[in-house]
Design a protein around this motif. Structure first.
Motif, short mmCIF file in Angstrom:
data_model
loop_
_atom_site.label_atom_id
_atom_site.label_comp_id
_atom_site.label_asym_id
_atom_site.label_seq_id
_atom_site.Cartn_x
_atom_site.Cartn_y
_atom_site.Cartn_z
N ALA A 1 41.08 -70.24 34.07
CA ALA A 1 39.73 -69.81 34.42
C ALA A 1 39.24 -70.52 35.67
N ALA A 2 39.57 -71.81 35.80
CA ALA A 2 39.15 -72.57 36.98
C ALA A 2 39.77 -72.01 38.24
N ARG A 3 40.97 -71.46 38.12
CA ARG A 3 41.63 -70.90 39.31
C ARG A 3 40.90 -69.66 39.81
N ALA A 4 40.23 -68.98 38.93
CA ALA A 4 39.48 -67.79 39.34
C ALA A 4 38.13 -68.16 39.95
N ASP A 5 37.73 -69.41 39.77
CA ASP A 5 36.45 -69.89 40.29
C ASP A 5 36.76 -70.88 41.40
N THR A 6 36.70 -70.44 42.63
CA THR A 6 37.10 -71.28 43.76
C THR A 6 36.19 -72.48 43.95
N SER A 7 35.05 -72.50 43.28
CA SER A 7 34.11 -73.62 43.46
C SER A 7 34.49 -74.84 42.62
N GLY A 8 35.39 -74.66 41.66
CA GLY A 8 35.72 -75.79 40.80
C GLY A 8 37.15 -75.77 40.32
N ARG A 9 38.05 -76.44 41.05
CA ARG A 9 39.44 -76.50 40.65
C ARG A 9 39.70 -77.73 39.80
N HIS A 10 40.71 -77.62 38.97
CA HIS A 10 41.05 -78.72 38.07
C HIS A 10 41.55 -79.93 38.89
N ARG A 11 41.10 -81.12 38.51
CA ARG A 11 41.46 -82.33 39.26
C ARG A 11 42.96 -82.54 39.32
N LEU A 12 43.66 -82.36 38.19
CA LEU A 12 45.10 -82.58 38.18
C LEU A 12 45.81 -81.57 39.08
N GLU A 13 45.36 -80.34 39.05
CA GLU A 13 45.95 -79.33 39.93
C GLU A 13 45.79 -79.73 41.39
N GLU B 1 45.52 -82.69 42.58
CA GLU B 1 46.39 -83.83 42.85
C GLU B 1 47.83 -83.39 43.07
N LEU B 2 48.35 -82.54 42.18
CA LEU B 2 49.74 -82.11 42.26
C LEU B 2 49.98 -81.22 43.48
N VAL B 3 49.08 -80.31 43.75
CA VAL B 3 49.20 -79.46 44.93
C VAL B 3 49.12 -80.30 46.20
N GLY B 4 48.24 -81.29 46.20
CA GLY B 4 48.11 -82.17 47.35
C GLY B 4 49.38 -82.94 47.63
N GLU B 5 50.04 -83.43 46.59
CA GLU B 5 51.30 -84.15 46.76
C GLU B 5 52.35 -83.25 47.38
N LEU B 6 52.42 -82.02 46.90
CA LEU B 6 53.41 -81.08 47.40
C LEU B 6 53.15 -80.71 48.85
N LYS B 7 51.91 -80.46 49.19
CA LYS B 7 51.57 -80.08 50.56
C LYS B 7 51.80 -81.23 51.54
N ALA B 8 51.65 -82.47 51.06
CA ALA B 8 51.79 -83.62 51.95
C ALA B 8 53.24 -83.96 52.27
N ALA B 9 54.16 -83.54 51.42
CA ALA B 9 55.57 -83.91 51.59
C ALA B 9 56.30 -82.93 52.51
N GLU B 10 57.21 -83.46 53.30
CA GLU B 10 58.08 -82.61 54.10
C GLU B 10 59.39 -82.34 53.37
N THR B 11 59.77 -83.26 52.49
CA THR B 11 60.98 -83.10 51.67
C THR B 11 60.59 -83.27 50.20
#
Length: 204
Positions: free
Chosen positions: A57-69, A71-81
């Motif tokens: 449900a949070a994914r459908a509401d762009t104003s409030g994403r889950h904190r853990l999501e 964090e994990l997406v941020g780690e992936l985007k920050a890495a080159e490998t």
């Protein structure tokens, strides 16, 4: 600056071949990039919760994403490998790794279906696997490998095309009696995996 995201998913902390070989890659990579960021996640020691209805449900509401999501997406985007240790469990991946994939498979990371390009395109993925038997092409169980094809499909959805697998086969040869005849091949596969990850670090 380049960065490495290292993920282990084996339930075994001692004697895990996928952990051993992924650690060999990470060590060599960090020696080659001493000043680069390094992030490590152990999905067995610190398992992720399964994605539930609240997260969806949070994914459908762009104003409030889950904190853990975030964090994990941020780690992936920050890495080159991205380095993933993935033993084969029941012909596929550990449930902990599947949970991680469920968290990072979010719309913002999906590749454009027409171009195949996404925000992650250009990153490198190295998957270190460990298989109790042999699933190499031409072997009797080759068609039972639902691990590598599944991961390739997932990464393709994210626009990740630079994906390399390092398979260590026959890891149960020293413990399962009916596989004892393959011990020499198992040892050779393990050694080749160590050589392969060293080559990948140099090539990358």
């Amino acid at each position: 600056m380049t960065g490495l995201l290292h993920i282990d998913s084996s339930l075994r902390t001692e004697g895990s071949v996928s952990r051993e070989v992924s650690a060999a890659f990470a060590t060599a990579w960090r020696e080659a990039h001493p000043d680069a960021p390094y992030t490590y996640r152990d999905l067995a020691a610190e398992p992720l919760p399964h994605v539930d209805g609240e997260v969806v449900a949070a994914r459908a509401d762009t104003s409030g994403r889950h904190r853990l999501e975030q964090e994990l997406v941020g780690e992936l985007k920050a890495a080159e490998t991205v380095l993933i240790g993935a033993p084969m469990y029941n012909f596929s991946v550990p449930s902990g790794l599947k949970a991680w994939l469920d968290w990072i498979l979010v719309p913002e990371l999906f590749a454009n279906p027409e171009t195949g390009v996404g925000v992650l395109t250009g990153k490198r993925v190295v998957v270190v696997t460990a298989r109790g038997g042999s699933y190499a092409p031409g072997t009797p169980r080759a068609d039972n490998d639902f691990q590598a094809p599944y991961l390739r499909l997932i990464f393709d959805q994210l626009g990740l095309r630079d994906v390399e697998f390092v398979h260590t086969e026959l890891t149960l040869a020293h413990t399962v009696p009916h596989l004892a005849q393959f011990r020499a091949q198992a040892d050779a596969s393990r050694e080749e995996s160590h050589q392969a990850v060293r080559r990948l670090v140099v090539a990358g």
